[in-house]
Motif scaffolding. Structure first.
Motif, PDB file in Angstrom:
ATOM      1  N   VAL A  42      -3.329  35.712 -26.507  1.00  0.00           N
ATOM      2  CA  VAL A  42      -2.963  36.618 -27.603  1.00  0.00           C
ATOM      3  C   VAL A  42      -1.453  36.602 -27.780  1.00  0.00           C
ATOM      4  N   THR A  43      -1.004  36.323 -28.986  1.00  0.00           N
ATOM      5  CA  THR A  43       0.424  36.257 -29.303  1.00  0.00           C
ATOM      6  C   THR A  43       0.872  37.537 -29.995  1.00  0.00           C
ATOM      7  N   LEU A  44       1.980  38.074 -29.559  1.00  0.00           N
ATOM      8  CA  LEU A  44       2.584  39.235 -30.200  1.00  0.00           C
ATOM      9  C   LEU A  44       3.526  38.778 -31.302  1.00  0.00           C
ATOM     10  N   THR A  45       3.222  39.160 -32.536  1.00  0.00           N
ATOM     11  CA  THR A  45       4.111  38.899 -33.663  1.00  0.00           C
ATOM     12  C   THR A  45       4.929  40.158 -33.921  1.00  0.00           C
ATOM     13  N   ALA A  46       6.231  40.074 -33.729  1.00  0.00           N
ATOM     14  CA  ALA A  46       7.112  41.215 -33.964  1.00  0.00           C
ATOM     15  C   ALA A  46       7.376  41.328 -35.463  1.00  0.00           C
ATOM     16  N   VAL A  47       6.968  42.435 -36.061  1.00  0.00           N
ATOM     17  CA  VAL A  47       7.133  42.609 -37.507  1.00  0.00           C
ATOM     18  C   VAL A  47       8.572  43.057 -37.769  1.00  0.00           C
ATOM     19  N   SER A  48       9.399  42.089 -38.126  1.00  0.00           N
ATOM     20  CA  SER A  48      10.842  42.318 -38.206  1.00  0.00           C
ATOM     21  C   SER A  48      11.325  42.700 -39.591  1.00  0.00           C
ATOM     22  N   LYS A  49      10.431  42.697 -40.580  1.00  0.00           N
ATOM     23  CA  LYS A  49      10.825  43.047 -41.946  1.00  0.00           C
ATOM     24  C   LYS A  49      11.583  44.372 -41.959  1.00  0.00           C
ATOM     25  N   PHE A  67       8.079  36.122 -35.138  1.00  0.00           N
ATOM     26  CA  PHE A  67       8.421  37.236 -36.011  1.00  0.00           C
ATOM     27  C   PHE A  67       7.665  37.145 -37.331  1.00  0.00           C
ATOM     28  N   GLY A  68       7.292  38.316 -37.850  1.00  0.00           N
ATOM     29  CA  GLY A  68       6.594  38.394 -39.119  1.00  0.00           C
ATOM     30  C   GLY A  68       7.463  39.035 -40.186  1.00  0.00           C
ATOM     31  N   ILE A 215      -7.735  43.017 -30.221  1.00  0.00           N
ATOM     32  CA  ILE A 215      -7.790  42.057 -29.114  1.00  0.00           C
ATOM     33  C   ILE A 215      -9.196  42.017 -28.523  1.00  0.00           C
ATOM     34  N   ARG A 216      -9.805  43.170 -28.374  1.00  0.00           N
ATOM     35  CA  ARG A 216     -11.163  43.202 -27.835  1.00  0.00           C
ATOM     36  C   ARG A 216     -12.162  42.509 -28.752  1.00  0.00           C
ATOM     37  N   LEU A 217     -11.834  42.435 -30.048  1.00  0.00           N
ATOM     38  CA  LEU A 217     -12.717  41.778 -31.016  1.00  0.00           C
ATOM     39  C   LEU A 217     -12.317  40.326 -31.287  1.00  0.00           C
ATOM     40  N   GLY A 218     -11.331  39.805 -30.556  1.00  0.00           N
ATOM     41  CA  GLY A 218     -11.012  38.388 -30.656  1.00  0.00           C
ATOM     42  C   GLY A 218      -9.695  38.015 -31.299  1.00  0.00           C
ATOM     43  N   ALA A 219      -8.820  38.961 -31.585  1.00  0.00           N
ATOM     44  CA  ALA A 219      -7.530  38.629 -32.194  1.00  0.00           C
ATOM     45  C   ALA A 219      -6.758  37.642 -31.327  1.00  0.00           C
ATOM     46  N   THR A 220      -6.186  36.638 -31.981  1.00  0.00           N
ATOM     47  CA  THR A 220      -5.287  35.720 -31.283  1.00  0.00           C
ATOM     48  C   THR A 220      -3.829  36.070 -31.553  1.00  0.00           C
ATOM     49  N   HIS A 221      -3.595  36.833 -32.622  1.00  0.00           N
ATOM     50  CA  HIS A 221      -2.256  37.288 -32.979  1.00  0.00           C
ATOM     51  C   HIS A 221      -2.332  38.743 -33.424  1.00  0.00           C
ATOM     52  N   VAL A 222      -1.448  39.572 -32.894  1.00  0.00           N
ATOM     53  CA  VAL A 222      -1.372  40.965 -33.340  1.00  0.00           C
ATOM     54  C   VAL A 222       0.020  41.194 -33.906  1.00  0.00           C
ATOM     55  N   ARG A 223       0.087  41.949 -34.991  1.00  0.00           N
ATOM     56  CA  ARG A 223       1.338  42.156 -35.720  1.00  0.00           C
ATOM     57  C   ARG A 223       1.838  43.578 -35.446  1.00  0.00           C
ATOM     58  N   VAL A 224       2.892  43.685 -34.666  1.00  0.00           N
ATOM     59  CA  VAL A 224       3.351  44.994 -34.207  1.00  0.00           C
ATOM     60  C   VAL A 224       4.770  45.254 -34.699  1.00  0.00           C
TER      61      VAL A 224
END
Length: 239
Positions: A42-49, A67-68, A215-224
């Protein structure tokens, strides 16, 4: 998703951000472990906007490299100086893309998560040929079929995926933003089902308030964003 305007209302000093990041990573690890997944999947995408330069510097100092961004022009201004010195930087477009911005998007982003219509398929294919660059692409699915939100309807997703593949786009997965007032796991499960029948392995789903469920449902990337940088004021102009 929040849009541009004020940045974080809580200062993202290196210490603040490192503390938040440690908490997020711990919860990501626990969520993955609960369903027998490797946390590294699982990759953490940092929402930098909309974030100010000091927040970006703090995120980079903490080791974040994915970064997103929501808008092409804003991302161009933010990341141009960082590109030459960060070869491992990955930029992901997570906001709606206008067809007339396709060339700029293809030139800048490593991943475009918001392919949602046939017209954009053609624009991205033409942009790839012009720029000589082939970013990875995710199809955005409007799982809640909300009129104000971007994304292809679930019933039309298979056709759009097939069209994008035929046009030479590197379609790797799906992205979704569940309705704010509905149980997100139902939407995550729907997205995973569409991905499975199209042999797609990447699922960008889950944000600050629901990334553990994703993540429990299969996310490979989460946008935080807010959980990492601090709360921001919402801009209703986007989504």
């Amino acid at each position: 998703m929040a849009a541009s305007s004020p940045a974080s209302t809580a200062p993202s000093t290196p210490e603040d951000l490192s503390r938040r990041l440690a908490g997020i990573r711990a919860r990501m690890t626990a969520a993955a472990g609960a369903v027998g997944r490797d946390p590294a999947s699982v990759t953490l995408t940092a929402v930098s906007k909309t974030q100010p330069p000091e927040a970006i510097e703090a995120a980079l100092a903490a080791g974040l490299r994915v970064f997103g961004e929501n808008r092409v022009q804003e991302a161009q201004g933010r990341w141009t100086e960082f590109r030459p010195r960060l070869p491992d930087l990955e930029l992901r477009l997570i906001g709606p893309l206008q067809s007339n911005k396709a060339v700029d998007a293809v030139a800048l982003f490593d991943v475009i998560e918001t392919l949602d219509r046939e017209k954009l398929v053609g624009a991205l294919a033409a942009a790839q040929d012009k720029v000589g660059r082939r970013p990875r692409v995710l199809v955005q699915v409007n799982t809640g079929e909300e009129e104000q939100k971007a994304g292809v309807a679930p019933r039309d997703a298979d056709a759009l995926i097939a069209s994008a593949r035929a046009a030479g786009l590197d379609v790797q997965g799906l992205m979704a933003i569940p309705p704010a007032d509905e149980e997100p796991v139902l939407h995550f499960a729907l997205l995973a089902k569409i991905a499975a029948r199209n042999d797609l392995r990447v699922l960008s789903m889950g944000m600050s308030g629901d990334y553990e469920a994703a993540i429990r449902l299969g996310a490979t990337h989460v946008r935080v964003g807010s959980a990492l940088f601090g709360e921001r004021k919402a801009d209703p102009a986007l989504f």
